[in-house]
Scaffold this active site. Structure first.
Site, PDB file in Angstrom:
ATOM      1  N   ASP A  62     -10.431 -12.683   1.350  1.00  0.00           N
ATOM      2  CA  ASP A  62     -11.938 -13.763   1.101  1.00  0.00           C
ATOM      3  C   ASP A  62     -11.322 -14.169   2.685  1.00  0.00           C
ATOM      4  O   ASP A  62     -11.400 -14.095   3.307  1.00  0.00           O
ATOM      5  CB  ASP A  62     -11.318 -15.002   0.618  1.00  0.00           C
ATOM      6  N   ARG A 121      -4.035 -16.518  -5.230  1.00  0.00           N
ATOM      7  CA  ARG A 121      -4.091 -18.269  -4.454  1.00  0.00           C
ATOM      8  C   ARG A 121      -5.041 -19.118  -5.752  1.00  0.00           C
ATOM      9  O   ARG A 121      -3.467 -20.261  -5.813  1.00  0.00           O
ATOM     10  CB  ARG A 121      -5.557 -18.746  -3.753  1.00  0.00           C
ATOM     11  N   TYR A 142       0.215  -8.371  -1.365  1.00  0.00           N
ATOM     12  CA  TYR A 142      -0.231  -9.612  -1.284  1.00  0.00           C
ATOM     13  C   TYR A 142       0.895 -10.711  -0.494  1.00  0.00           C
ATOM     14  O   TYR A 142       2.250 -11.110  -1.260  1.00  0.00           O
ATOM     15  CB  TYR A 142      -0.985 -10.409  -1.420  1.00  0.00           C
ATOM     16  N   ARG A 182     -11.689  -6.739  -0.490  1.00  0.00           N
ATOM     17  CA  ARG A 182     -12.301  -7.803   0.404  1.00  0.00           C
ATOM     18  C   ARG A 182     -11.730  -9.662   0.011  1.00  0.00           C
ATOM     19  O   ARG A 182     -12.125 -10.470  -0.430  1.00  0.00           O
ATOM     20  CB  ARG A 182     -13.449  -7.983  -1.014  1.00  0.00           C
TER      21      ARG A 182
END
Lengths: 244, 244
Positions: free
Chosen positions: B52, B197, B110, B50
């Site tokens: 962002d 993040r 990521y 999911r």
């Protein structure tokens, strides 16, 4: 008076090219407005290359003449602060007062980028022309080699050109492939209206095998725009650098 | 029924993330509509991550179950034809019927991208967080090393998380600098809401020297979101790949 040379990068997607015109937003206009905001007066911004609508740049050059004593570093920051993120001055240099960014240019390098794959990665979509059918870069390079040297490039020039002479010199053309991306890198003394995009459109036909490399020599010799192939889309083209 | 695994790239700039929601356009919704257009019926698209709002992807994974006998190659072309250029399926594969893209995922990678320079090149503006002040990547890597392994990452997780457990395993974090661009590459078994993040935001403080590398260990041990630093902006984050 100080003459200042600006090196400017931009994403041309949202602009009608470099040169100011009525009823359309151009890069020159945005830079000129930002310069006015910084120095609080009208200052002419003289550009080196009139990039077409949608064409990108890493190394566009422009000059301004100012009386301010602001350091070059502060000038970069101040002008950038008045511009949207898709235009950025990234180098700045003091030059002699008689320096002219267009007339003093010795060599310009452009890159035409083609993604040759079954899909176009979204992150590259604004900066590359997408071609699904396989292109042969060896044939493209062989075709491109005929263009190196001083030639009359009338066949590779929009009929809308305003240039008196269509003779230009190409110092080098490299066609290279990295992963799924083909880059046609062209260095020359100057370029005619749409010249690199017509060269790219013609080399694409060579890459497809619809033309043989020697056809490029024939097209060049005809001095007739009708003989060359389609103008490749603007978004694949980037002005890389201008040398003085 | 055939189960088909789609590998999807997207530019997240114009989307409110992957997961469907009311009153906002999401990537899942666009893919679901395109799948419906191709197969002329409602087909559930099950995504692996999911991401962002504003986060990008090269390697998002999703599955669909279909009855059609269309070849995988034709399925890619057909679905892509119904989507805007900022979302592209670039690989497709048949998988066993019990394959679940989220539960079967073993590793996800990521990348968080930071441009560390006096200016941000326009062509990178959508895919990188811009930081003018110089960051020390050696210190950032030293701080990052404390996060490798199985830990309770509660400090590095949005308080809005809905996860029962905040224990995750990070297999590797590499902080590398290429030209003016710093990439924080993180590989783990799974990630909490905003986890990468918040890690990026905290490592930035280490890079600035406002935290020392050992502070990262301390922050991790506190299991308190307040101890970690700001969540870095979404546009710097890209889901690179998911391994099964």
């Amino acid at each position: 008076m100080r003459k200042i040379k600006l090196i400017i990068a931009y994403d041309g997607t949202n602009y009608s090219g470099w040169q100011r015109q009525n009823n359309a937003i151009t890069v020159e206009e945005v830079v000129t407005k930002a310069v006015k905001s910084v120095f609080q007066k009208e200052i002419e911004v003289v550009g080196a290359s009139r990039t077409d609508a949608g064409v990108h740049a890493y190394g566009q050059v422009a000059t301004i003449s100012i009386e301010s004593e602001l350091s070059t570093e502060k000038i970069i920051g101040a002008i950038n602060a008045y511009m949207p993120e898709d235009i950025r001055i990234h180098e700045i240099e003091e030059v002699p007062e008689d320096f002219h960014p267009r007339f003093a240019a010795k060599m310009k390098t452009y890159e035409y980028t083609i993604v040759n794959n079954t899909y176009l990665m979204p992150q590259k979509r604004l900066y590359a022309h997408f071609m699904r059918r396989k292109l042969d870069v060896v044939l493209m390079q062989a075709g491109a080699n005929h263009l190196i040297g001083e030639h009359d490039f009338k066949s590779f020039c929009s009929i809308k050109t305003s240039s008196n002479s269509t003779v230009r010199t190409i110092y080098d053309i490299n066609v290279k492939k990295v992963d799924d991306t083909i880059i046609i890198q062209v260095t020359g003394n100057a370029f005619l209206y749409n010249m690199i995009r017509i060269i790219a459109g013609t080399l694409i036909e060579v890459g497809y095998g619809r033309l043989v490399p020697d056809d490029v020599k024939f097209i060049l010799e005809q001095c007739d725009r009708q003989k060359a192939r389609k103008t490749a889309p603007a978004k694949g083209l980037t002005l890389m650098k201008i040398e003085y």
